[in-house]
Design an enzyme around this catalytic site. Sequence first.
Site, PDB file in Angstrom:
ATOM      1  N   CYS A  20       0.784  -1.230   0.000  1.00  0.00           N
ATOM      2  CA  CYS A  20       0.000   0.000   0.000  1.00  0.00           C
ATOM      3  C   CYS A  20       0.822   1.289   0.000  1.00  0.00           C
ATOM      4  CB  CYS A  20      -1.021   0.004   1.136  1.00  0.00           C
ATOM      5  SG  CYS A  20      -0.563  -0.885   2.599  1.00  0.00           S
ATOM      6  N   ARG A  60       7.309 -11.455   4.703  1.00  0.00           N
ATOM      7  CA  ARG A  60       6.946 -11.314   6.113  1.00  0.00           C
ATOM      8  C   ARG A  60       7.583 -12.434   6.917  1.00  0.00           C
ATOM      9  NH1 ARG A  60       0.478  -9.945   5.330  1.00  0.00           N
ATOM     10  NH2 ARG A  60       0.799  -8.255   3.843  1.00  0.00           N
ATOM     11  N   GLN A  65       0.606 -11.001  -3.286  1.00  0.00           N
ATOM     12  CA  GLN A  65      -0.776 -10.603  -3.014  1.00  0.00           C
ATOM     13  C   GLN A  65      -1.439 -10.046  -4.272  1.00  0.00           C
ATOM     14  OE1 GLN A  65      -0.536  -7.745   0.267  1.00  0.00           O
ATOM     15  NE2 GLN A  65      -1.650  -9.212   1.514  1.00  0.00           N
ATOM     16  N   ASP A  71      -3.201  -7.421  -4.867  1.00  0.00           N
ATOM     17  CA  ASP A  71      -3.431  -6.217  -4.082  1.00  0.00           C
ATOM     18  C   ASP A  71      -4.048  -5.117  -4.942  1.00  0.00           C
ATOM     19  OD1 ASP A  71      -3.304  -4.968  -1.684  1.00  0.00           O
ATOM     20  OD2 ASP A  71      -1.136  -5.019  -1.509  1.00  0.00           O
ATOM     21  N   HIS A 113      -5.949  -0.946  -4.597  1.00  0.00           N
ATOM     22  CA  HIS A 113      -6.385   0.184  -3.778  1.00  0.00           C
ATOM     23  C   HIS A 113      -7.261   1.099  -4.615  1.00  0.00           C
ATOM     24  CE1 HIS A 113      -2.781  -1.241  -1.627  1.00  0.00           C
ATOM     25  NE2 HIS A 113      -3.488  -0.916  -0.563  1.00  0.00           N
ATOM     26  N   LYS A 168     -14.534  -3.096   7.700  1.00  0.00           N
ATOM     27  CA  LYS A 168     -14.081  -4.020   6.663  1.00  0.00           C
ATOM     28  C   LYS A 168     -15.107  -5.114   6.423  1.00  0.00           C
ATOM     29  CE  LYS A 168     -11.625  -7.019   9.889  1.00  0.00           C
ATOM     30  NZ  LYS A 168     -10.718  -8.153   9.896  1.00  0.00           N
ATOM     31  N   HIS A 219      -8.603  -0.597   0.711  1.00  0.00           N
ATOM     32  CA  HIS A 219      -7.743  -1.737   0.408  1.00  0.00           C
ATOM     33  C   HIS A 219      -8.638  -2.913   0.016  1.00  0.00           C
ATOM     34  CE1 HIS A 219      -4.327  -0.001   2.847  1.00  0.00           C
ATOM     35  NE2 HIS A 219      -5.336   0.501   3.537  1.00  0.00           N
TER      36      HIS A 219
END
Length: 677
Positions: A374, A403, A421, A423, A425, A505, A551
């Site tokens: 992000c 991670r 991911q 991902d 946005h 969320k 997100h």
Amino acid sequence: MLLVLHRMAASHSLFASSLKLTSNQLLHHYRCPLKRIVSISGGFSRSRIRVLPLYHKAHGLSTTSSAVATDSTDSTDSAVLADDKGLGEAPPEKIVLPTNESSERLLRIRHTCAHVMAMAVQKLFPDAKVTIGPWIENGFYYDFDMEPLTDKDLKRIKKEMDRIIGRNLPLIREEVSRDEAQRRIMAVNEPYKMEILDSIQEDPITIYHIGGEWWDLCAGPHVEYTGNINRKAVELESVAGAYWRGDEKKQMLQRIYGTAWENEEQLKAYLHFKEEAKRRDHRRLGQDLDLFSIQDEAGGGLVFWHPKGAIVRRIIEDSWKKIHIEHDYDLLYTPHVARADLWKTSGHLDFYRENMYSQITIEDELYQLRPMNCPYHILIYKRKLHSYRDFPIRVAELGTVYRYELSGSLHGLFRVRGFTQDDAHIFCLEDQIKDEIRGVLDLTEEILLQFGFSKYEVNLSTRPEKAVGADDIWEKATSALRDALDDKGWSYRIDEGGGAFYGPKIDLKIEDALGRKWQCSTIQVDFNLPQRFDITYVDSNSEKQRPIMIHRAVLGSLERFFGVLIEHYAGDFPLWLSPIQARVLPVTDTQLEYCNEVTNKLKANGIRAEVCHGERLPKLIRNSEKQRIPLMAVVGPKEVETQTVTVRSRFGGELGTMIVEDFISRTKSATENRTSF
């Protein structure tokens, strides 16, 4: 991106080797008798268990989806059905498996089994120290500080448990003062129980006795007598290492897992499910089908995609990119490292450091491997001034992140240290939140349906006690999420106070062929990062305002989703997704030249095909079936003469002889329409 997503998707073995039990969790176990405190399944819920007929259901992709609320009081019984193949004799009839939430009797049985097991262990191993033993989703466990146990030891422990159950000893609840509890713990020299006692804030302290022979700190609930447990419905399953309180710096304990049910029929049905899950284990199938590996020389949790696995990944990525472009997303590629200051600004160094790798010094500057995508997307947003007319702005990336995970918690593709991911946005205005969320829900459904997932569980999580952002924007965002779900027609459960500190969320779990739930998709509104990075736009009055940031991920990570796909299909990917769609098999090597010609024609038409020879035809067919090849084109002298192939389907058997062009046409049509041949 998405702190919550990765943590919820963390551990995915049937029985995780290590669980982090905090003081609050220990206290929760002690003081909240009607709630489970530990789920060993991590990324999926196994409160529903069933074994389904596999191929035709799994490969006939649904064009519609359904979502159900996840309230545990509504999610009660589930059916275990027989599989058509691969397990031998199946259970004779449909068995309904209760859950801890639907049957308090079952919960009491499992909790008491944990105590009975601890009593049995200390009878057989007097030096063993007890810690904690909760009920869990399909049974119970107890952690002991003792020497490593063997399978032979488990059999001895089970026999001793059977004797305790057979004696029909009463479970007696006693309330004592804190000082008295401390005196008794010191008298039996149980240091872990003293630590647990210190974490309990309420008085009086409750103790449960089994007869007058053994006791434990506990708030219950339990059955009245050990004889209320059906000893033939209890089984000890495995032993694993677990750090005390999940802290790798503390003592390694021996964790014994067991399963317990109300009767033998339920146990047999559960074991049938467990065997089927073992047959589908993506780690074994990944090796057998040569899809991926994790190499010791490179390090744990780092995935090597083999050629066949890479083909499936490419198909997933191409489909993902195509759909996102159709939904007006701009695709991005961003670096894998950045200056450490970026992660200070984002807050990750303050709140997520334990999951990040050590920093790298480059020309006297500190750099950091990215744990999230992000901040990069925000930097791209900030490269120029935006007007309110620019919104919504949608960006997406298949971004690899890194991670740190404890080596003991790594598990195949489900818990790794480097993963990609899907991902994305969205930057938008307040009054665009609902439409954007609805758009994400539609996109999520479109992608998941392609891969055969049509049943979902949905949670809407609202503002927690500690949060950033004004009350009015929280209310507006939460209402927008709720309205979008209502418009979509999906049922959902509201998790009051379960949102992230930076925004509400939606979490979505997909249901696989065994009825297991896997956390994949998540949509999170974020009021925090826009403020931290001071991103703005110019409104209609030429004043600077703060945009809303959303997100979202659909698949979660490619690695984990691939593992779910392998287990969902048991390695039998549908034709359109299979890494090798057709294998051409000569009866003898005399037909090899023609087989190569056929294979080249198939490849020229975009069909993933290969020739296999050098063995007798029955073995070639058998090997192809073991490799889950959907189609086999058999070539003998007659086929060479007539310029045809005899087609055999892995599940449909002989499909007859056809000219090569017809075989190509039918294969391409089935691939394009994502149907069976």
